[in-house]
Write a protein that holds these residues in place. Structure first.
Motif, PDB file in Angstrom:
ATOM      1  N   PHE A   1       0.845  -1.203   0.000  1.00 54.77           N
ATOM      2  CA  PHE A   1       0.000   0.000   0.000  1.00 54.77           C
ATOM      3  C   PHE A   1       0.878   1.250   0.000  1.00 54.77           C
TER       4      PHE A   1
ATOM      5  N   ALA B   1      -5.024   4.976   1.678  1.00 54.32           N
ATOM      6  CA  ALA B   1      -4.000   4.049   1.180  1.00 54.32           C
ATOM      7  C   ALA B   1      -4.467   3.419  -0.127  1.00 54.32           C
TER       8      ALA B   1
ATOM      9  N   ARG C   1       1.280  -6.153   3.677  1.00 49.99           N
ATOM     10  CA  ARG C   1       0.703  -7.277   4.419  1.00 49.99           C
ATOM     11  C   ARG C   1       0.951  -8.537   3.602  1.00 49.99           C
TER      12      ARG C   1
ATOM     13  N   GLU D   1      -1.641  -9.152   9.969  1.00 52.53           N
ATOM     14  CA  GLU D   1      -1.851  -7.747  10.313  1.00 52.53           C
ATOM     15  C   GLU D   1      -0.969  -6.911   9.386  1.00 52.53           C
ATOM     16  N   ASN D   2      -1.410  -5.655   9.143  1.00 50.47           N
ATOM     17  CA  ASN D   2      -0.601  -4.750   8.318  1.00 50.47           C
ATOM     18  C   ASN D   2       0.710  -4.414   9.029  1.00 50.47           C
TER      19      ASN D   2
HETATM   20  C1  LIG Z   1      -4.464  -2.803   6.093  1.00 52.83           C
HETATM   21  O1  LIG Z   1      -4.411  -1.640   5.331  1.00 52.83           O
HETATM   22  C2  LIG Z   1      -5.360  -1.576   4.274  1.00 52.83           C
HETATM   23  C3  LIG Z   1      -5.119  -0.291   3.517  1.00 52.83           C
HETATM   24  O2  LIG Z   1      -5.146   0.831   4.380  1.00 52.83           O
HETATM   25  C4  LIG Z   1      -6.753  -1.659   4.822  1.00 52.83           C
HETATM   26  O3  LIG Z   1      -7.685  -1.680   3.757  1.00 52.83           O
HETATM   27  C5  LIG Z   1      -6.888  -2.905   5.649  1.00 52.83           C
HETATM   28  O4  LIG Z   1      -8.144  -2.951   6.254  1.00 52.83           O
HETATM   29  C6  LIG Z   1      -5.813  -2.954   6.719  1.00 52.83           C
HETATM   30  N1  LIG Z   1      -5.897  -4.223   7.406  1.00 52.83           N
HETATM   31  C7  LIG Z   1      -5.968  -4.288   8.718  1.00 52.83           C
HETATM   32  C8  LIG Z   1      -6.049  -5.662   9.267  1.00 52.83           C
HETATM   33  O5  LIG Z   1      -5.981  -3.314   9.446  1.00 52.83           O
END
Ligand SMILES: *[C@@H]1O[C@H](CO)[C@@H](O)[C@H](O)[C@H]1NC(C)=O
Ligand SMILES: CC(=O)N[C@H]1CO[C@H](CO)[C@@H](O)[C@@H]1O
Length: 295
Positions: free
Chosen positions: A227, A236, A259, A270-271
């Motif tokens: 992202f 993002a 991720r 997790e991100n």
């Molecule tokens: C990770 O980041 C993406 C882009 O911002 C988002 O769509 C996604 O929900 C995030 N995932 C988590 C687990 O927070």
């Protein structure tokens, strides 16, 4: 007349040869033999009424018998193979019999599909019941604990892994046999991992690029998503998707994160935390632009 009698003679010889050919039979004649069973291969010659014959067996394993019976007291997979025999008396010997295929089926084993070293909470899990050497047999399967998902199939699905230390078993059922239960398969479920992002450099040189690496410390089978945010306040954007290697090269500044995912449906880590990448040149040209405008 002469032709006809020659023909009949040849036919008789052929028949004689055929009846002299031994055959290998299996006692008991079950279509499937399992590890641990006791079976006997028998070399039979049609019309042999108690003549004292000597026998040879192929393949010539250690202690291959010279009698008409090849006894296997405890079948293992290593006894699988194609067996032939022939008989001998004085200076006469038969031809080798047709090959008899013996397949010894192993025990069932529960395996993880794909065989990932770790499973995480929330992931979909596929277990498979495999029988060594059991190719082609028509099996139905039983699972412990029972599941409405896959009552008789070789695959067993756990839609969302939750508990740690769950135990599973399978066994297979053929037309005439039922195997023993497999050894226990213990499913260990861990907490969802976090992807980590490292940058080769935080500043992109003029006209150059910077390498970003995304990784997950545990298990395997991951693919990577990337992202980018143009600024703190903007959303993002997914810039790369399903990359098999966790390394990309970028030439734009911004806030980057990544991720990892695997499986179907995709299970995501997790991100990663966000990493700021600056670009030289852009800033200078920004200033230059403002200057020229001011001029
Ligand atoms: C990770 O980041 C993406 C882009 O911002 C988002 O769509 C996604 O929900 C995030 N995932 C988590 C687990 O927070
Ligand atoms: C300080 C200044 O003038 N900044 C401007 C430079 O140019 C950009 C776009 O051209 C403007 O958004 C900034 O306000």
């Amino acid at each position: 007349q002469a032709y006809a009698s020659t023909f009949i003679l040849l036919l008789l010889i052929k028949l004689l040869i055929k009846t002299e050919l031994p055959t290998v039979t299996l006692q008991p004649n079950w279509p499937q033999i399992f590890r641990g069973e006791k079976v006997t291969l028998r070399c039979e010659i049609h019309g042999n009424r108690g003549a004292q014959l000597k026998y040879e067996w192929k393949p010539d394993k250690q202690n291959s018998p010279t009698s008409s019976e090849y006894r296997i007291n405890t079948a293992t997979e290593s006894y699988s193979g194609e067996y032939s025999c022939r008989a001998r008396r004085d200076y006469q010997i038969t031809d080798w019999s047709d090959a008899f295929r013996l397949t010894v089926e192993g025990e069932p084993i529960v395996t993880l599909q794909p065989n990932w070293p770790q499973i995480f909470r929330g992931e979909k899990v596929t277990l498979r019941c495999e029988i060594h050497g059991g190719g082609g047999a028509q099996w139905t399967y039983e699972w412990r604990p029972t599941s409405s998902n896959s009552p008789t199939s070789s695959e067993y699905w756990i839609n969302t892994a939750t508990e740690s230390g769950d135990r599973y078993w399978c066994r297979a059922r053929g037309d005439y046999h039922i195997t023993a239960w497999s050894d226990v398969f213990r499913l260990t479920v861990r907490d969802k991992p976090t992807a980590s992002l490292t940058a080769g450099d935080e500043i992109i040189p003029l006209g150059g690029s910077v390498t970003l690496t995304c990784s997950v410390s545990s298990s395997t089978g991951w693919k990577f998503d990337w992202f980018r945010q143009k600024s703190e306040s903007s959303g993002a954007q997914l810039i790369r998707n399903n990359e098999p290697h966790g390394v990309i090269s970028i030439s734009e500044g911004g806030l980057y994160s990544c991720r990892a995912g695997r499986g179907d449906p995709v299970f995501y880590t997790e991100n990663s935390s966000k990493v700021t990448i600056y670009k030289t040149g852009e800033f200078r040209s920004l200033l230059l632009n403002n200057k020229t405008r001011q001029v």
